[in-house]
Design a protein around this motif. Structure first.
Motif, PDB file in Angstrom:
ATOM      1  N   ILE A  95       0.844  -1.198   0.000  1.00  0.00           N
ATOM      2  CA  ILE A  95       0.000   0.000   0.000  1.00  0.00           C
ATOM      3  C   ILE A  95       0.877   1.245   0.000  1.00  0.00           C
ATOM      4  N   PHE A  96       1.886   1.260   0.856  1.00  0.00           N
ATOM      5  CA  PHE A  96       2.799   2.396   0.969  1.00  0.00           C
ATOM      6  C   PHE A  96       3.491   2.671  -0.362  1.00  0.00           C
ATOM      7  N   ASP A  97       3.821   1.599  -1.086  1.00  0.00           N
ATOM      8  CA  ASP A  97       4.502   1.747  -2.375  1.00  0.00           C
ATOM      9  C   ASP A  97       3.546   2.042  -3.530  1.00  0.00           C
ATOM     10  N   GLY A  98       2.250   2.073  -3.254  1.00  0.00           N
ATOM     11  CA  GLY A  98       1.277   2.452  -4.264  1.00  0.00           C
ATOM     12  C   GLY A  98       0.929   1.375  -5.265  1.00  0.00           C
ATOM     13  N   VAL A  99       1.144   0.099  -4.917  1.00  0.00           N
ATOM     14  CA  VAL A  99       0.873  -0.961  -5.888  1.00  0.00           C
ATOM     15  C   VAL A  99      -0.475  -1.655  -5.642  1.00  0.00           C
ATOM     16  N   ILE A 100      -1.183  -1.280  -4.571  1.00  0.00           N
ATOM     17  CA  ILE A 100      -2.496  -1.855  -4.302  1.00  0.00           C
ATOM     18  C   ILE A 100      -3.570  -0.924  -4.859  1.00  0.00           C
ATOM     19  N   PRO A 101      -4.399  -1.412  -5.787  1.00  0.00           N
ATOM     20  CA  PRO A 101      -5.411  -0.538  -6.395  1.00  0.00           C
ATOM     21  C   PRO A 101      -6.563  -0.242  -5.443  1.00  0.00           C
ATOM     22  N   SER A 102      -7.333   0.779  -5.771  1.00  0.00           N
ATOM     23  CA  SER A 102      -8.583   1.102  -5.099  1.00  0.00           C
ATOM     24  C   SER A 102      -8.397   1.621  -3.676  1.00  0.00           C
ATOM     25  N   MET A 103      -7.257   2.239  -3.403  1.00  0.00           N
ATOM     26  CA  MET A 103      -7.089   2.996  -2.168  1.00  0.00           C
ATOM     27  C   MET A 103      -7.609   4.413  -2.390  1.00  0.00           C
ATOM     28  N   GLU A 104      -8.125   5.035  -1.344  1.00  0.00           N
ATOM     29  CA  GLU A 104      -8.642   6.396  -1.433  1.00  0.00           C
ATOM     30  C   GLU A 104      -8.003   7.262  -0.361  1.00  0.00           C
ATOM     31  N   HIS A 105      -7.844   8.551  -0.684  1.00  0.00           N
ATOM     32  CA  HIS A 105      -7.217   9.476   0.259  1.00  0.00           C
ATOM     33  C   HIS A 105      -7.973   9.471   1.593  1.00  0.00           C
ATOM     34  N   GLY A 106      -7.202   9.337   2.658  1.00  0.00           N
ATOM     35  CA  GLY A 106      -7.793   9.346   3.986  1.00  0.00           C
ATOM     36  C   GLY A 106      -8.147   7.987   4.530  1.00  0.00           C
ATOM     37  N   ASP A 107      -7.968   6.922   3.741  1.00  0.00           N
ATOM     38  CA  ASP A 107      -8.249   5.575   4.239  1.00  0.00           C
ATOM     39  C   ASP A 107      -7.353   5.258   5.440  1.00  0.00           C
ATOM     40  N   ILE A 108      -7.962   4.708   6.485  1.00  0.00           N
ATOM     41  CA  ILE A 108      -7.196   4.269   7.653  1.00  0.00           C
ATOM     42  C   ILE A 108      -6.602   2.902   7.358  1.00  0.00           C
ATOM     43  N   VAL A 109      -5.300   2.763   7.571  1.00  0.00           N
ATOM     44  CA  VAL A 109      -4.596   1.544   7.198  1.00  0.00           C
ATOM     45  C   VAL A 109      -4.342   0.658   8.422  1.00  0.00           C
ATOM     46  N   GLY A 110      -3.832  -0.538   8.145  1.00  0.00           N
ATOM     47  CA  GLY A 110      -3.438  -1.453   9.210  1.00  0.00           C
ATOM     48  C   GLY A 110      -4.392  -2.608   9.409  1.00  0.00           C
ATOM     49  N   HIS A 111      -3.836  -3.800   9.599  1.00  0.00           N
ATOM     50  CA  HIS A 111      -4.691  -4.977   9.780  1.00  0.00           C
ATOM     51  C   HIS A 111      -4.140  -5.963  10.815  1.00  0.00           C
ATOM     52  N   GLU A 112      -3.146  -5.560  11.575  1.00  0.00           N
ATOM     53  CA  GLU A 112      -2.654  -6.385  12.682  1.00  0.00           C
ATOM     54  C   GLU A 112      -2.953  -5.621  13.972  1.00  0.00           C
ATOM     55  N   THR A 113      -4.026  -6.021  14.646  1.00  0.00           N
ATOM     56  CA  THR A 113      -4.569  -5.181  15.708  1.00  0.00           C
ATOM     57  C   THR A 113      -5.122  -6.018  16.854  1.00  0.00           C
ATOM     58  N   MET A 114      -4.991  -5.483  18.053  1.00  0.00           N
ATOM     59  CA  MET A 114      -5.653  -6.062  19.223  1.00  0.00           C
ATOM     60  C   MET A 114      -6.029  -4.924  20.173  1.00  0.00           C
ATOM     61  N   GLY A 115      -6.890  -5.234  21.129  1.00  0.00           N
ATOM     62  CA  GLY A 115      -7.275  -4.194  22.070  1.00  0.00           C
ATOM     63  C   GLY A 115      -8.358  -4.650  23.027  1.00  0.00           C
ATOM     64  N   GLU A 116      -8.977  -3.681  23.670  1.00  0.00           N
ATOM     65  CA  GLU A 116     -10.005  -3.926  24.676  1.00  0.00           C
ATOM     66  C   GLU A 116     -11.367  -3.505  24.142  1.00  0.00           C
TER      67      GLU A 116
END
Length: 389
Positions: free
Chosen positions: A44-65
């Protein structure tokens, strides 16, 4: 709240965005206690993933309460500590019932768009383009989790965030890569890429009974960590990988080969690698599959090629003649994380593995944009970044 957002190639920002809210009765809202930058986030950072839009929140390795639960969610309660799989799954459809959660038929609202590219749609993913649902990611202070009664796993208080965070993606992905190899006693497994997923694949291959793991990389810190895990490490800049693997296996080839690199390999030797770069740079191709070609050639007859590196579109010059004539098996997938969570949590609890061994950098969200660059450029010994909002 604060979150990391995408604004174009090499442009990740930490900025204020609206707080998430419950949108469906099965949702939950979590307060993020730890998240990580994944190697696939760099695509995503390198711009090779299509269909990203300005302001999209990134990240998919997550945990929490858990801080809020939808009215139909009976599996979670406020105060539960959970790890969130990167694959979003309903738990009820044809594929979910069979354990193929990353093929969920319901979780991608943009499935028709994905089907135009791939023939059918996989599950929705957090923070990974509108092609895969446009879901806000988890590099943020708070996160909405759809189908939260079917995805997140509750974790015991006796385990630290860093021990369990990687259940969200890289540990199940590396374990699945090794499981695909159908490892038998005495097997030799070759793994291309000693990034975080490759490191998990190395440890997992040994857990599953491999006698020898050959790891291929060129980054000193990654090589050292792979060696510490027991792997024999080869540097593709110092020697011909095919010749060396054949020499190590008496001319037979590795019993199974794992591609943990995907579409953006580092500079590799060989004419085909240079041609790949030219094609992508001139929009004549979408991916650079040099590693996949090499893995096919280095695999023994009737062996397995396991693919967990990310490819997005169409790959050229794949030696299918080699694969067909020598009886190779291909195994690949976006990881159905939910399928692996109970097993891998048990392995962590029993002390068989502590996935936190890959962490090299810890910081707050505000340091995220700079650490994306550090991770991408492999500077400062960076192997894995954990952010703690």
């Amino acid at each position: 709240m604060k979150a990391l957002t995408w604004h174009g190639k090499s442009d990740i920002r930490c900025e204020s965005v609206p707080d998430p809210r419950i949108e469906h009765g099965r949702d939950a809202i979590i307060k993020v206690t730890a998240c990580a930058i994944c190697g696939s986030d760099l695509h995503i950072f390198d711009g090779v993933i299509p269909s990203m839009e300005h302001g999209d929140i990134v990240g998919h390795e997550t945990m929490g309460e858990v801080v809020e639960v939808g009215s139909d969610n009976k599996a979670l309660k406020v105060g539960d500590r959970v790890v969130v799989p990167f694959t979003i799954a309903c738990g009820e459809c044809f594929f979910c019932k069979r354990g193929y959660y990353s093929g969920c038929e319901r979780s991608n609202p943009n499935r028709e768009k994905a089907a135009k590219l791939w023939g059918n749609s996989p599950a929705g993913l957090f923070g990974y383009s509108h092609l895969l649902g446009g879901f806000s990611g988890g590099q943020a202070e708070y996160m909405r989790v759809p189908y939260a009664d079917a995805g997140p796993i509750k974790v015991p208080d006796g385990l630290s965030d860093e021990q369990v965070l990687f259940l969200s993606d890289i540990f199940p992905t590396g374990y699945m890569a090794a499981e695909f190899c159908d490892i038998k006693p005495g097997d030799t497994i070759a793994i291309w890429g000693c990034g975080p997923v490759g490191q998990m694949a190395i440890r997992s291959a040994f857990l599953l009974g491999a006698e020898r793991v050959i790891a291929i990389d060129t980054v000193p810190e990654r090589k050292a960590l792979a060696e510490a895990s027991g792997a024999l490490v080869l540097d593709f800049r110092d020697e011909d990988i095919y010749d060396r693997i054949m020499d190590l296996t008496a001319g037979r080839g590795a019993d199974a080969c794992i591609d943990a690199v995907g579409t953006e390999p580092d500079t590799m030797s060989g004419v085909d690698a240079m041609v790949d770069r030219v094609k992508v740079a001139t929009f004549m191709g979408t991916d650079r599959p040099h590693v996949l070609r090499q893995a096919i050639h280095c695999c023994r007859n009737f062996g397995t090629v396991s693919i967990v590196g990310v490819y997005g579109g169409f790959v050229d010059k794949i030696p299918m003649g080699s694969a067909i004539n020598r009886g190779l098996t291909f195994r690949m997938a976006q990881t159905p994380v939910q399928r692996y969570l109970p097993l891998l949590l048990e392995r962590i609890e029993r002390g068989e593995i502590d996935p936190s061994f890959v962490i090299t950098h810890r910081a707050g969200l505000e340091d995220g944009p700079d650490l994306y660059k550090t991770f991408r450029d492999k500077k400062d010994g960076c192997i894995k970044v954990v952010l703690k909002p």
